[in-house]
Motif scaffolding. Structure first.
Motif, PDB file in Angstrom:
ATOM      1  N   GLN A   1       1.266   9.209   8.564  1.00 45.04           N
ATOM      2  CA  GLN A   1      -0.020   9.897   8.467  1.00 45.04           C
ATOM      3  C   GLN A   1      -0.299  10.310   7.027  1.00 45.04           C
ATOM      4  O   GLN A   1      -1.442  10.189   6.549  1.00 45.04           O
ATOM      5  CB  GLN A   1      -0.035  11.121   9.385  1.00 45.04           C
ATOM      6  CG  GLN A   1      -0.006  10.750  10.862  1.00 45.04           C
ATOM      7  CD  GLN A   1       0.083  11.991  11.761  1.00 45.04           C
ATOM      8  OE1 GLN A   1       0.019  13.127  11.262  1.00 45.04           O
ATOM      9  NE2 GLN A   1       0.246  11.768  13.060  1.00 45.04           N
ATOM     10  N   ARG A   2       0.705  10.819   6.343  1.00 48.15           N
ATOM     11  CA  ARG A   2       0.496  11.208   4.932  1.00 48.15           C
ATOM     12  C   ARG A   2       0.138   9.997   4.081  1.00 48.15           C
ATOM     13  O   ARG A   2      -0.730  10.061   3.200  1.00 48.15           O
ATOM     14  CB  ARG A   2       1.748  11.891   4.408  1.00 48.15           C
ATOM     15  CG  ARG A   2       2.012  13.241   5.069  1.00 48.15           C
ATOM     16  CD  ARG A   2       3.386  13.754   4.708  1.00 48.15           C
ATOM     17  NE  ARG A   2       3.628  15.061   5.331  1.00 48.15           N
ATOM     18  CZ  ARG A   2       4.814  15.688   5.328  1.00 48.15           C
ATOM     19  NH1 ARG A   2       5.858  15.076   4.755  1.00 48.15           N
ATOM     20  NH2 ARG A   2       4.953  16.872   5.897  1.00 48.15           N
ATOM     21  N   VAL A   3       0.821   8.892   4.317  1.00 44.40           N
ATOM     22  CA  VAL A   3       0.508   7.667   3.558  1.00 44.40           C
ATOM     23  C   VAL A   3      -0.885   7.187   3.913  1.00 44.40           C
ATOM     24  O   VAL A   3      -1.661   6.755   3.050  1.00 44.40           O
ATOM     25  CB  VAL A   3       1.565   6.589   3.851  1.00 44.40           C
ATOM     26  CG1 VAL A   3       1.135   5.244   3.289  1.00 44.40           C
ATOM     27  CG2 VAL A   3       2.920   7.007   3.308  1.00 44.40           C
ATOM     28  N   THR A   4      -1.242   7.307   5.226  1.00 43.98           N
ATOM     29  CA  THR A   4      -2.550   6.828   5.662  1.00 43.98           C
ATOM     30  C   THR A   4      -3.659   7.621   5.004  1.00 43.98           C
ATOM     31  O   THR A   4      -4.693   7.063   4.605  1.00 43.98           O
ATOM     32  CB  THR A   4      -2.650   6.942   7.186  1.00 43.98           C
ATOM     33  OG1 THR A   4      -1.624   6.145   7.780  1.00 43.98           O
ATOM     34  CG2 THR A   4      -4.010   6.470   7.679  1.00 43.98           C
ATOM     35  N   ALA A   5      -3.471   8.948   4.881  1.00 42.54           N
ATOM     36  CA  ALA A   5      -4.491   9.778   4.238  1.00 42.54           C
ATOM     37  C   ALA A   5      -4.723   9.317   2.808  1.00 42.54           C
ATOM     38  O   ALA A   5      -5.870   9.197   2.355  1.00 42.54           O
ATOM     39  CB  ALA A   5      -4.053  11.247   4.279  1.00 42.54           C
ATOM     40  N   ARG A   6      -3.677   9.061   2.072  1.00 35.79           N
ATOM     41  CA  ARG A   6      -3.825   8.599   0.666  1.00 35.79           C
ATOM     42  C   ARG A   6      -4.464   7.203   0.624  1.00 35.79           C
ATOM     43  O   ARG A   6      -5.333   6.951  -0.212  1.00 35.79           O
ATOM     44  CB  ARG A   6      -2.462   8.561  -0.013  1.00 35.79           C
ATOM     45  CG  ARG A   6      -1.789   9.912  -0.143  1.00 35.79           C
ATOM     46  CD  ARG A   6      -2.628  10.854  -1.024  1.00 35.79           C
ATOM     47  NE  ARG A   6      -1.970  12.119  -1.214  1.00 35.79           N
ATOM     48  CZ  ARG A   6      -1.204  12.396  -2.286  1.00 35.79           C
ATOM     49  NH1 ARG A   6      -1.039  11.498  -3.209  1.00 35.79           N
ATOM     50  NH2 ARG A   6      -0.639  13.579  -2.393  1.00 35.79           N
ATOM     51  N   VAL A   7      -4.043   6.320   1.527  1.00 34.41           N
ATOM     52  CA  VAL A   7      -4.588   4.954   1.508  1.00 34.41           C
ATOM     53  C   VAL A   7      -6.072   4.972   1.859  1.00 34.41           C
ATOM     54  O   VAL A   7      -6.880   4.270   1.253  1.00 34.41           O
ATOM     55  CB  VAL A   7      -3.792   4.053   2.466  1.00 34.41           C
ATOM     56  CG1 VAL A   7      -4.478   2.705   2.650  1.00 34.41           C
ATOM     57  CG2 VAL A   7      -2.369   3.867   1.962  1.00 34.41           C
ATOM     58  N   LEU A   8      -6.484   5.779   2.905  1.00 36.16           N
ATOM     59  CA  LEU A   8      -7.886   5.842   3.273  1.00 36.16           C
ATOM     60  C   LEU A   8      -8.733   6.409   2.152  1.00 36.16           C
ATOM     61  O   LEU A   8      -9.895   6.022   1.978  1.00 36.16           O
ATOM     62  CB  LEU A   8      -8.054   6.685   4.543  1.00 36.16           C
ATOM     63  CG  LEU A   8      -7.514   6.052   5.832  1.00 36.16           C
ATOM     64  CD1 LEU A   8      -7.662   7.033   6.980  1.00 36.16           C
ATOM     65  CD2 LEU A   8      -8.252   4.755   6.132  1.00 36.16           C
TER      66      LEU A   8
ATOM     67  N   TYR B   1      -3.070  -0.908  11.031  1.00 42.29           N
ATOM     68  CA  TYR B   1      -1.699  -0.552  11.384  1.00 42.29           C
ATOM     69  C   TYR B   1      -1.380   0.865  10.931  1.00 42.29           C
ATOM     70  O   TYR B   1      -0.713   1.625  11.653  1.00 42.29           O
ATOM     71  CB  TYR B   1      -0.722  -1.546  10.782  1.00 42.29           C
ATOM     72  CG  TYR B   1       0.718  -1.212  11.064  1.00 42.29           C
ATOM     73  CD1 TYR B   1       1.313  -1.585  12.271  1.00 42.29           C
ATOM     74  CD2 TYR B   1       1.484  -0.481  10.154  1.00 42.29           C
ATOM     75  CE1 TYR B   1       2.623  -1.255  12.545  1.00 42.29           C
ATOM     76  CE2 TYR B   1       2.792  -0.155  10.420  1.00 42.29           C
ATOM     77  CZ  TYR B   1       3.377  -0.549  11.620  1.00 42.29           C
ATOM     78  OH  TYR B   1       4.686  -0.218  11.894  1.00 42.29           O
ATOM     79  N   LEU B   2      -1.843   1.241   9.757  1.00 38.11           N
ATOM     80  CA  LEU B   2      -1.538   2.582   9.257  1.00 38.11           C
ATOM     81  C   LEU B   2      -2.378   3.643   9.989  1.00 38.11           C
ATOM     82  O   LEU B   2      -1.874   4.687  10.407  1.00 38.11           O
ATOM     83  CB  LEU B   2      -1.786   2.649   7.744  1.00 38.11           C
ATOM     84  CG  LEU B   2      -0.835   1.820   6.878  1.00 38.11           C
ATOM     85  CD1 LEU B   2      -1.265   1.872   5.418  1.00 38.11           C
ATOM     86  CD2 LEU B   2       0.610   2.334   7.007  1.00 38.11           C
TER      87      LEU B   2
ATOM     88  N   PRO C   1       4.616   7.302  -5.140  1.00 35.22           N
ATOM     89  CA  PRO C   1       4.858   8.260  -6.234  1.00 35.22           C
ATOM     90  C   PRO C   1       3.883   9.431  -6.236  1.00 35.22           C
ATOM     91  O   PRO C   1       4.163  10.480  -6.805  1.00 35.22           O
ATOM     92  CB  PRO C   1       4.707   7.403  -7.503  1.00 35.22           C
ATOM     93  CG  PRO C   1       4.882   5.985  -7.056  1.00 35.22           C
ATOM     94  CD  PRO C   1       4.329   5.944  -5.685  1.00 35.22           C
ATOM     95  N   GLY C   2       2.682   9.280  -5.586  1.00 34.98           N
ATOM     96  CA  GLY C   2       1.704  10.380  -5.587  1.00 34.98           C
ATOM     97  C   GLY C   2       1.987  11.454  -4.568  1.00 34.98           C
ATOM     98  O   GLY C   2       1.343  12.517  -4.597  1.00 34.98           O
ATOM     99  N   LEU C   3       2.913  11.258  -3.625  1.00 34.34           N
ATOM    100  CA  LEU C   3       3.242  12.281  -2.635  1.00 34.34           C
ATOM    101  C   LEU C   3       4.111  13.361  -3.251  1.00 34.34           C
ATOM    102  O   LEU C   3       4.930  13.079  -4.145  1.00 34.34           O
ATOM    103  CB  LEU C   3       3.966  11.638  -1.448  1.00 34.34           C
ATOM    104  CG  LEU C   3       3.169  10.606  -0.624  1.00 34.34           C
ATOM    105  CD1 LEU C   3       4.077   9.984   0.438  1.00 34.34           C
ATOM    106  CD2 LEU C   3       1.958  11.281   0.017  1.00 34.34           C
TER     107      LEU C   3
ATOM    108  N   LEU D   1       0.821  -1.202   0.000  1.00 37.24           N
ATOM    109  CA  LEU D   1       0.000   0.000   0.000  1.00 37.24           C
ATOM    110  C   LEU D   1       0.856   1.253   0.000  1.00 37.24           C
ATOM    111  O   LEU D   1       0.581   2.229  -0.727  1.00 37.24           O
ATOM    112  CB  LEU D   1      -0.923  -0.018   1.226  1.00 37.24           C
ATOM    113  CG  LEU D   1      -2.029  -1.089   1.218  1.00 37.24           C
ATOM    114  CD1 LEU D   1      -2.759  -1.099   2.551  1.00 37.24           C
ATOM    115  CD2 LEU D   1      -2.999  -0.828   0.069  1.00 37.24           C
ATOM    116  N   THR D   2       1.932   1.227   0.828  1.00 34.41           N
ATOM    117  CA  THR D   2       2.810   2.404   0.891  1.00 34.41           C
ATOM    118  C   THR D   2       3.522   2.618  -0.438  1.00 34.41           C
ATOM    119  O   THR D   2       3.654   3.761  -0.926  1.00 34.41           O
ATOM    120  CB  THR D   2       3.834   2.226   2.016  1.00 34.41           C
ATOM    121  OG1 THR D   2       3.133   1.949   3.236  1.00 34.41           O
ATOM    122  CG2 THR D   2       4.680   3.468   2.176  1.00 34.41           C
TER     123      THR D   2
END
Length: 523
Positions: free
Chosen positions: A153-160, A189-190, A111-113, A105-106
């Protein structure tokens, strides 16, 4: 942004991934590779999209060298205002499928960050191809997720944002019953809502249950396969048993036949042994007879040898007597020949005969050239017309024989393809060989009005004559025969029947031309 191939810089190994995702009681941020700052300890926080509470990050004294040195991750003002922290607890031990799903997922959202939100160690990983990003960048991604709560947190926002209703349910701390437990544990976990550890434990239990179910299913499948193989082996064994029964029946039949053959052979053997005993008895009898016969033969041989010795003695006496008688006959013959020789010498002295240099044939051409006369008829013909060269050899072996040859009659029969000169030369040369071998007088007669010029000299013992004008060679041959004294052996070679009959009446031996030609070919 464009994807580029990873460089050769080494990345953290799988041990770093295990240590980063749930390997210890607290997450430690490693020193930045660019700035060289020391690691800081960040307490665990729960991330939600609406409000994020992050403890204030402690800063280490600046020790970096280089133009790109930074002071650490940016802390949102809201998190600094709240100042709430949770008690530090160790990271839970994640099942391997959950750990791989978190990294996947990460890697998918990396690449989108924006570039300034991506940690420095992951900027190179973000450029990897999608299929290599999660595989090669897993250690670095795990380390950053554990050490950098802001990045998580930044990764979690994109994943959610991509998870939809499932992400909302996880944020609320619930998990749908039909949801994938691995996906729920990864999102828990995220996001880390209240009770996220129980969600991860429940997911791990579900994963382990699925693994156990898979193992049980595999065991059941193997058991079914073994049962199938056993049934197949049982069927094969039944078929083999039937084959063995048939083979046993066949072997029993063959055994019965062999027993019958054995009985027949035993009976034959007994009969053969009886015949052998009878044959041995007969052999002993015949040997006794042969011994007696050999003794009789030895006695007869001794008697025959005695008779042979007597015969040899008698033969020796007879040979001595014959030798003595032959000596007497030789003495008588020698005395007779000596008497005849002395008589001939006395006759030669009484007649006063001197040795002559010329023979009768030398006078024929001159004496009887103009006045041919007819000599009295001699004794009856003694020769037979034949072409056998052996007969010619026998006649030439007589003492003081005279060979007269009809030249052209012979050459035209044997060398007709040559010129007359070559024919004469070849015949005269061959007759020279015969004269040298036998020592006899040889005369060859050719037709011709006058003597030919340019002839080679005649060989020793060969006389060459040519008929004169008005005379043929046949007439000259007959005059040569008539000039010889009665009783001298004269051999005439001619295939002319008239010549042969004429010389035979005067006591000469006529032979065909082929006899001389074969005699010359043999020489």
């Amino acid at each position: 942004m464009p994807l580029t191939a990873p460089s050769d810089d080494p990345l953290p190994d799988q041990g770093a991934v295990d240590a980063g995702l749930g390997a210890g009681p607290e997450a430690t941020v490693p020193p930045d590779a660019t700035t060289g700052r020391e690691a800081t300890t960040v307490p665990e926080t729960v991330s939600v999209p609406e409000a994020t509470t992050v403890p204030e990050a402690s800063t280490a004294p600046e020790a970096a060298t280089g133009p790109e040195a930074t002071t650490g991750p940016e802390v949102p003002p809201a998190a600094a205002a709240t100042g709430g922290t949770e008690a530090l607890e160790p990271e839970p031990v994640l099942p391997e499928p959950v750990r791989q799903r978190i990294v996947a997922l990460t890697a998918a959202v990396l690449p989108g960050l924006p570039g300034d939100e991506v940690p420095v160690p992951l900027r190179r990983v973000a450029k990897f191809a999608p299929n290599r990003r999660a595989r090669l960048g897993a250690p670095a991604i795990a380390t950053q997720l554990t050490a950098d709560p802001l990045f998580r947190q930044r990764v979690t926002a994109r994943v959610l944002a991509d998870a939809g209703d499932l992400g909302t349910a996880v944020v609320e701390g619930t998990a749908p019953a039909a949801a994938d437990p691995v996906e729920v544990a990864a999102l828990a976990y995220l996001v880390r809502p209240t009770g996220w550890r129980s969600l991860i434990e429940a997911s791990g239990a579900a994963v382990r249950a699925e693994a156990d179910s898979a193992v049980v299913a595999e065991l059941v499948r193997e058991a079914e396969q073994r049962a199938t193989r056993a049934e197949h082996d049982r069927a094969v064994a039944r078929v083999e048993a039937e084959k063995l029964r048939d083979e046993l029946a066949r072997v029993r039949d063959e055994l019965g036949q062999l027993r019958e053959e054995h009985r027949v052979l035993a009976r034959t053997l007994r009969e053969t042994q009886a015949r052998e005993r009878r044959a041995n008895e007969l052999l002993a009898t015949e040997r006794g007879r042969a011994t007696r016969a050999a003794a009789d033969l030895d006695a007869e041989l001794r008697r025959a040898r005695a008779r042979l010795a007597e015969a040899e003695a008698a033969a020796g006496v007879a040979r001595a007597s014959a030798k003595e008688a032959r000596s007497v006959d030789d003495a008588r013959l020698w005395l007779l020949l000596e008497t005849i020789g002395q008589a001939a010498v006395g006759l030669r002295r009484e007649l006063a005969l001197d040795p002559v240099d010329r023979l009768p044939a030398d006078f024929v051409a001159d004496t009887f050239a103009d006045q041919p006369t007819t000599a009295p008829a001699g004794p009856a013909a003694r020769a037979r017309d034949t072409d056998d060269p052996a007969r010619l050899d026998q006649l030439l072996a007589l003492p003081r024989a005279h060979l007269v040859v009809d030249g052209y009659n012979v050459t035209k029969r044997g060398f007709g393809d040559m010129s007359l000169e070559q024919q004469r030369k070849r015949l005269i040369t061959g007759l020279g060989g015969i004269a040298a071998q036998t020592g006899d007088e040889v005369t060859v007669v050719f037709d011709g009005a006058e003597r030919m010029h340019g002839l080679p000299p005649a060989p020793r013992g060969v006389r060459v004559l040519f008929s004169r004008k008005g005379e043929t060679a046949d007439e000259l041959i007959r005059r040569l025969v008539r000039a010889e004294p009665p009783g001298r052996p004269v051999v005439v070679i001619s295939s002319d029947r008239e010549v042969a009959d004429g010389v035979r009446r005067h006591g000469a031996y006529p032979l065909g031309a082929d006899s001389l030609l074969r005699r010359l070919a043999r020489s």
